[in-house]
Design a protein around this motif. Structure first.
Motif, PDB file in Angstrom:
ATOM      1  N   ALA A   1       0.822  -1.210   0.000  1.00 52.23           N
ATOM      2  CA  ALA A   1       0.000   0.000   0.000  1.00 52.23           C
ATOM      3  C   ALA A   1       0.855   1.258   0.000  1.00 52.23           C
ATOM      4  O   ALA A   1       0.593   2.205  -0.759  1.00 52.23           O
ATOM      5  N   VAL A   2       1.883   1.282   0.838  1.00 50.05           N
ATOM      6  CA  VAL A   2       2.686   2.495   0.998  1.00 50.05           C
ATOM      7  C   VAL A   2       3.719   2.633  -0.120  1.00 50.05           C
ATOM      8  O   VAL A   2       3.722   3.619  -0.875  1.00 50.05           O
ATOM      9  N   LEU A   3       4.598   1.654  -0.239  1.00 50.64           N
ATOM     10  CA  LEU A   3       5.626   1.731  -1.280  1.00 50.64           C
ATOM     11  C   LEU A   3       5.019   1.659  -2.671  1.00 50.64           C
ATOM     12  O   LEU A   3       5.381   2.432  -3.565  1.00 50.64           O
ATOM     13  N   GLY A   4       4.088   0.717  -2.851  1.00 48.94           N
ATOM     14  CA  GLY A   4       3.492   0.530  -4.175  1.00 48.94           C
ATOM     15  C   GLY A   4       2.696   1.717  -4.660  1.00 48.94           C
ATOM     16  O   GLY A   4       2.826   2.138  -5.818  1.00 48.94           O
ATOM     17  N   ALA A   5       1.879   2.292  -3.777  1.00 49.63           N
ATOM     18  CA  ALA A   5       1.045   3.422  -4.189  1.00 49.63           C
ATOM     19  C   ALA A   5       1.869   4.686  -4.397  1.00 49.63           C
ATOM     20  O   ALA A   5       1.650   5.439  -5.354  1.00 49.63           O
ATOM     21  N   VAL A   6       2.819   4.932  -3.504  1.00 48.64           N
ATOM     22  CA  VAL A   6       3.622   6.156  -3.612  1.00 48.64           C
ATOM     23  C   VAL A   6       4.513   6.107  -4.854  1.00 48.64           C
ATOM     24  O   VAL A   6       4.602   7.085  -5.619  1.00 48.64           O
ATOM     25  N   ARG A   7       5.168   4.991  -5.084  1.00 48.63           N
ATOM     26  CA  ARG A   7       6.035   4.877  -6.257  1.00 48.63           C
ATOM     27  C   ARG A   7       5.243   4.973  -7.556  1.00 48.63           C
ATOM     28  O   ARG A   7       5.712   5.561  -8.532  1.00 48.63           O
ATOM     29  N   ALA A   8       4.050   4.402  -7.575  1.00 46.74           N
ATOM     30  CA  ALA A   8       3.240   4.418  -8.791  1.00 46.74           C
ATOM     31  C   ALA A   8       2.655   5.793  -9.082  1.00 46.74           C
ATOM     32  O   ALA A   8       2.295   6.105 -10.219  1.00 46.74           O
ATOM     33  N   ASN A   9       2.554   6.627  -8.039  1.00 46.82           N
ATOM     34  CA  ASN A   9       1.916   7.934  -8.200  1.00 46.82           C
ATOM     35  C   ASN A   9       2.878   9.082  -7.883  1.00 46.82           C
ATOM     36  O   ASN A   9       2.440  10.175  -7.513  1.00 46.82           O
ATOM     37  N   ARG A  10       4.158   8.852  -8.070  1.00 47.39           N
ATOM     38  CA  ARG A  10       5.159   9.871  -7.714  1.00 47.39           C
ATOM     39  C   ARG A  10       4.995  11.154  -8.521  1.00 47.39           C
ATOM     40  O   ARG A  10       5.452  12.216  -8.090  1.00 47.39           O
ATOM     41  N   ARG A  11       4.358  11.071  -9.678  1.00 48.26           N
ATOM     42  CA  ARG A  11       4.162  12.288 -10.476  1.00 48.26           C
ATOM     43  C   ARG A  11       3.171  13.253  -9.835  1.00 48.26           C
ATOM     44  O   ARG A  11       3.146  14.433 -10.167  1.00 48.26           O
ATOM     45  N   THR A  12       2.351  12.731  -8.915  1.00 48.38           N
ATOM     46  CA  THR A  12       1.350  13.602  -8.284  1.00 48.38           C
ATOM     47  C   THR A  12       1.877  14.279  -7.029  1.00 48.38           C
ATOM     48  O   THR A  12       1.230  15.173  -6.482  1.00 48.38           O
ATOM     49  N   GLY A  13       3.050  13.853  -6.542  1.00 50.89           N
ATOM     50  CA  GLY A  13       3.608  14.480  -5.347  1.00 50.89           C
ATOM     51  C   GLY A  13       4.758  13.688  -4.770  1.00 50.89           C
ATOM     52  O   GLY A  13       5.039  12.564  -5.182  1.00 50.89           O
ATOM     53  N   SER A  14       5.421  14.285  -3.789  1.00 51.24           N
ATOM     54  CA  SER A  14       6.583  13.641  -3.174  1.00 51.24           C
ATOM     55  C   SER A  14       6.511  13.666  -1.655  1.00 51.24           C
ATOM     56  O   SER A  14       7.522  13.510  -0.979  1.00 51.24           O
TER      57      SER A  14
ATOM     58  N   ALA B   1      -3.105 -12.488   4.026  1.00 57.68           N
ATOM     59  CA  ALA B   1      -3.700 -11.184   4.328  1.00 57.68           C
ATOM     60  C   ALA B   1      -4.287 -10.646   3.028  1.00 57.68           C
ATOM     61  O   ALA B   1      -4.298 -11.333   2.007  1.00 57.68           O
ATOM     62  N   ALA B   2      -4.772  -9.411   3.068  1.00 56.13           N
ATOM     63  CA  ALA B   2      -5.372  -8.843   1.861  1.00 56.13           C
ATOM     64  C   ALA B   2      -5.230  -7.336   1.854  1.00 56.13           C
ATOM     65  O   ALA B   2      -5.104  -6.697   2.906  1.00 56.13           O
ATOM     66  N   LEU B   3      -5.241  -6.795   0.647  1.00 55.46           N
ATOM     67  CA  LEU B   3      -5.231  -5.350   0.453  1.00 55.46           C
ATOM     68  C   LEU B   3      -6.431  -4.970  -0.404  1.00 55.46           C
ATOM     69  O   LEU B   3      -6.578  -5.465  -1.528  1.00 55.46           O
ATOM     70  N   TYR B   4      -7.289  -4.131   0.150  1.00 57.68           N
ATOM     71  CA  TYR B   4      -8.346  -3.524  -0.669  1.00 57.68           C
ATOM     72  C   TYR B   4      -7.706  -2.390  -1.448  1.00 57.68           C
ATOM     73  O   TYR B   4      -7.022  -1.530  -0.880  1.00 57.68           O
ATOM     74  N   HIS B   5      -7.910  -2.394  -2.758  1.00 53.71           N
ATOM     75  CA  HIS B   5      -7.409  -1.313  -3.607  1.00 53.71           C
ATOM     76  C   HIS B   5      -8.566  -0.817  -4.459  1.00 53.71           C
ATOM     77  O   HIS B   5      -9.109  -1.541  -5.281  1.00 53.71           O
ATOM     78  N   ARG B   6      -8.969   0.414  -4.191  1.00 52.99           N
ATOM     79  CA  ARG B   6     -10.105   0.971  -4.920  1.00 52.99           C
ATOM     80  C   ARG B   6      -9.858   0.910  -6.422  1.00 52.99           C
ATOM     81  O   ARG B   6      -8.739   1.162  -6.890  1.00 52.99           O
ATOM     82  N   LYS B   7     -10.886   0.582  -7.170  1.00 52.36           N
ATOM     83  CA  LYS B   7     -10.779   0.490  -8.622  1.00 52.36           C
ATOM     84  C   LYS B   7     -10.210   1.790  -9.198  1.00 52.36           C
ATOM     85  O   LYS B   7     -10.689   2.879  -8.902  1.00 52.36           O
ATOM     86  N   GLY B   8      -9.182   1.659  -9.989  1.00 54.46           N
ATOM     87  CA  GLY B   8      -8.558   2.822 -10.617  1.00 54.46           C
ATOM     88  C   GLY B   8      -7.317   3.324  -9.916  1.00 54.46           C
ATOM     89  O   GLY B   8      -6.565   4.120 -10.490  1.00 54.46           O
ATOM     90  N   VAL B   9      -7.081   2.861  -8.673  1.00 56.44           N
ATOM     91  CA  VAL B   9      -5.886   3.291  -7.943  1.00 56.44           C
ATOM     92  C   VAL B   9      -4.665   2.533  -8.465  1.00 56.44           C
ATOM     93  O   VAL B   9      -4.669   1.304  -8.553  1.00 56.44           O
ATOM     94  N   ARG B  10      -3.632   3.265  -8.820  1.00 58.56           N
ATOM     95  CA  ARG B  10      -2.410   2.645  -9.332  1.00 58.56           C
ATOM     96  C   ARG B  10      -1.496   2.233  -8.183  1.00 58.56           C
ATOM     97  O   ARG B  10      -1.204   3.030  -7.297  1.00 58.56           O
ATOM     98  N   VAL B  11      -1.070   0.972  -8.228  1.00 58.96           N
ATOM     99  CA  VAL B  11      -0.157   0.432  -7.220  1.00 58.96           C
ATOM    100  C   VAL B  11       0.943  -0.337  -7.942  1.00 58.96           C
ATOM    101  O   VAL B  11       0.658  -1.230  -8.737  1.00 58.96           O
ATOM    102  N   GLN B  12       2.184   0.001  -7.664  1.00 59.38           N
ATOM    103  CA  GLN B  12       3.316  -0.679  -8.287  1.00 59.38           C
ATOM    104  C   GLN B  12       3.664  -1.918  -7.481  1.00 59.38           C
ATOM    105  O   GLN B  12       3.796  -1.853  -6.255  1.00 59.38           O
TER     106      GLN B  12
END
Length: 379
Positions: free
Chosen positions: A77-90, A211-222
């Motif tokens: 959730a943390v590494l995957g989402a942040v790395r995949a969306n780095r263009r939106t912020g840092s 375990a499991a991760l809910y990822h809302r449809k459309g959310v980019r995760v690396q």
């Protein structure tokens, strides 16, 4: 007499879940990626489990991805989402009282050049939603907050945090670590505007290792690692089908008894607090409005590990905090600015649906006895 009061570390697998896992390992053991009938039946079973977990959250089954543990789901959730969306912020906003897996992931992001803000808790261990949201700006890519604190039981208002955060930045992603609340407290990702939610099987009478991760449809995760396309590419490799099926059944069972379980937790916690008031020197570190199945207390002057081993000799199993910390001084209680004497003597009592008033009575009698005897030995 064995009294197990360390359910936030792990729970006993229910008999029905264990039976299902055994059947999946010995009879319905196909690989869900295989094209033959056994593979198809395994895939069906796994889909059913995905639906069982999705039903607890009120989300689509396609938004549930299985992982090996809650720590992996947090990292994804943390590494995957942040790395995949780095263009939106840092910038990443989290708190000083998160699970070690999340704090470690945040520290890794700092090494990669991201700015990480760790919001301090209030004195009772909970978080002020306004203070969390105040850190969110147009450069923030993710907000990550634990729903129920694993050491104190403090409940954080994820709904308000997400609403305020998205008011400051509509593009920000919000992750909730719900490992200690899934199946026990209501969680509604869609109406709460959560983008990512972490859950774990062995906290709800399911097996370890799933375990499991809910990822809302459309959310980019690396992905964290690569291989085949299982679990939407987030967790490549052959799925742990027996564990996944056990997790699904455990989720269905615990959610079906949620109201009954909460009434029991509330009754037992009230009894615990009443009995602790009768023991000289005992301090309660948990907020009174926290999750009733987690209570953190201290016997100042008696180190945690000494009391834990004393109680163990009497058949009582408790812990000093998160199992993943392996006895290290609690960063949660330290962040709450508690005196070090209370931090170093903290004991966590965590309940499950199998606990009884007799368990609490016995624990409190032994706690009082331990406080007296250990103090006498030290003097």
């Amino acid at each position: 007499m064995e009294t197990y009061l360390d359910n936030s570390a792990t729970t006993r697998v229910s008999d029905t879940v264990a039976a299902l896992i055994h059947r999946m390992m010995t009879e319905e053991y196909g690989n869900p990626s295989s094209l033959h009938r056994k593979g198809f039946l395994a895939e069906q079973r796994m889909t059913a489990a995905r639906e069982q977990i999705a039903a607890v959250l009120g989300v689509r089954r396609e938004e549930i991805a299985f992982t090996s543990c809650g720590s992996e789901a947090n990292n994804l959730a943390v590494l995957g989402a942040v790395r995949a969306n780095r263009r939106t912020g840092s910038k990443v906003v989290t708190t000083a009282v998160e699970h070690d897996s999340l704090l470690a992931a945040a520290a890794q992001l700092e090494k990669e050049g991201f700015q990480v803000v760790r919001v301090a808790p209030r004195s009772d261990g909970s978080l002020d939603p306004q203070e969390v949201a105040a850190q969110v700006d147009e450069n923030t890519v993710l907000v990550s907050v634990m729903h129920v604190n694993s050491e104190t039981g403090a409940i954080n208002d994820l709904r308000t945090i997400a609403r305020l955060a998205k008011r400051n930045n509509p593009k920000v992603l919000v992750h909730g670590d719900c490992v200690q609340s899934f199946g026990r407290l209501p969680i509604a990702p869609e109406s709460w505007k959560l983008d990512l939610v972490t859950m774990s099987g062995h906290k709800i009478h399911g097996p370890k290792g799933v375990a499991a991760l809910y990822h809302r449809k459309g959310v980019r995760v690396q992905p964290l690692y690569y291989g085949s396309a299982q679990e939407y590419g987030f967790h490549p490799g052959t799925e742990n089908v027996p564990g996944i099926c056990g997790f699904g059944l455990a989720a269905e069972e615990i959610w079906a008894g949620q109201k009954k379980n909460m009434a029991l937790y509330t009754e037992l916690r009230q009894l615990l607090l009443e009995k602790c008031r009768e023991i000289p020197g005992v301090c309660i570190n948990s907020p009174l409005d926290g999750a009733p199945y987690i209570t953190n207390l201290s016997v100042p002057g008696v180190r945690s590990e000494v009391m834990i081993h004393y109680l163990e000799q009497l058949g009582i199993y408790v812990s000093s905090g998160s199992a993943c910390s392996k006895g290290a001084r609690s960063h949660v209680l330290t962040a709450m600015a508690l005196p070090l004497e209370r931090v170093d003597s903290a004991v966590r009592v965590s309940l499950c649906r199998d606990n009884t008033p007799e368990d609490i009575e016995y624990f409190c009698v032994c706690l009082a006895k331990g406080a007296r005897e250990i103090a006498r030995v030290r003097s």
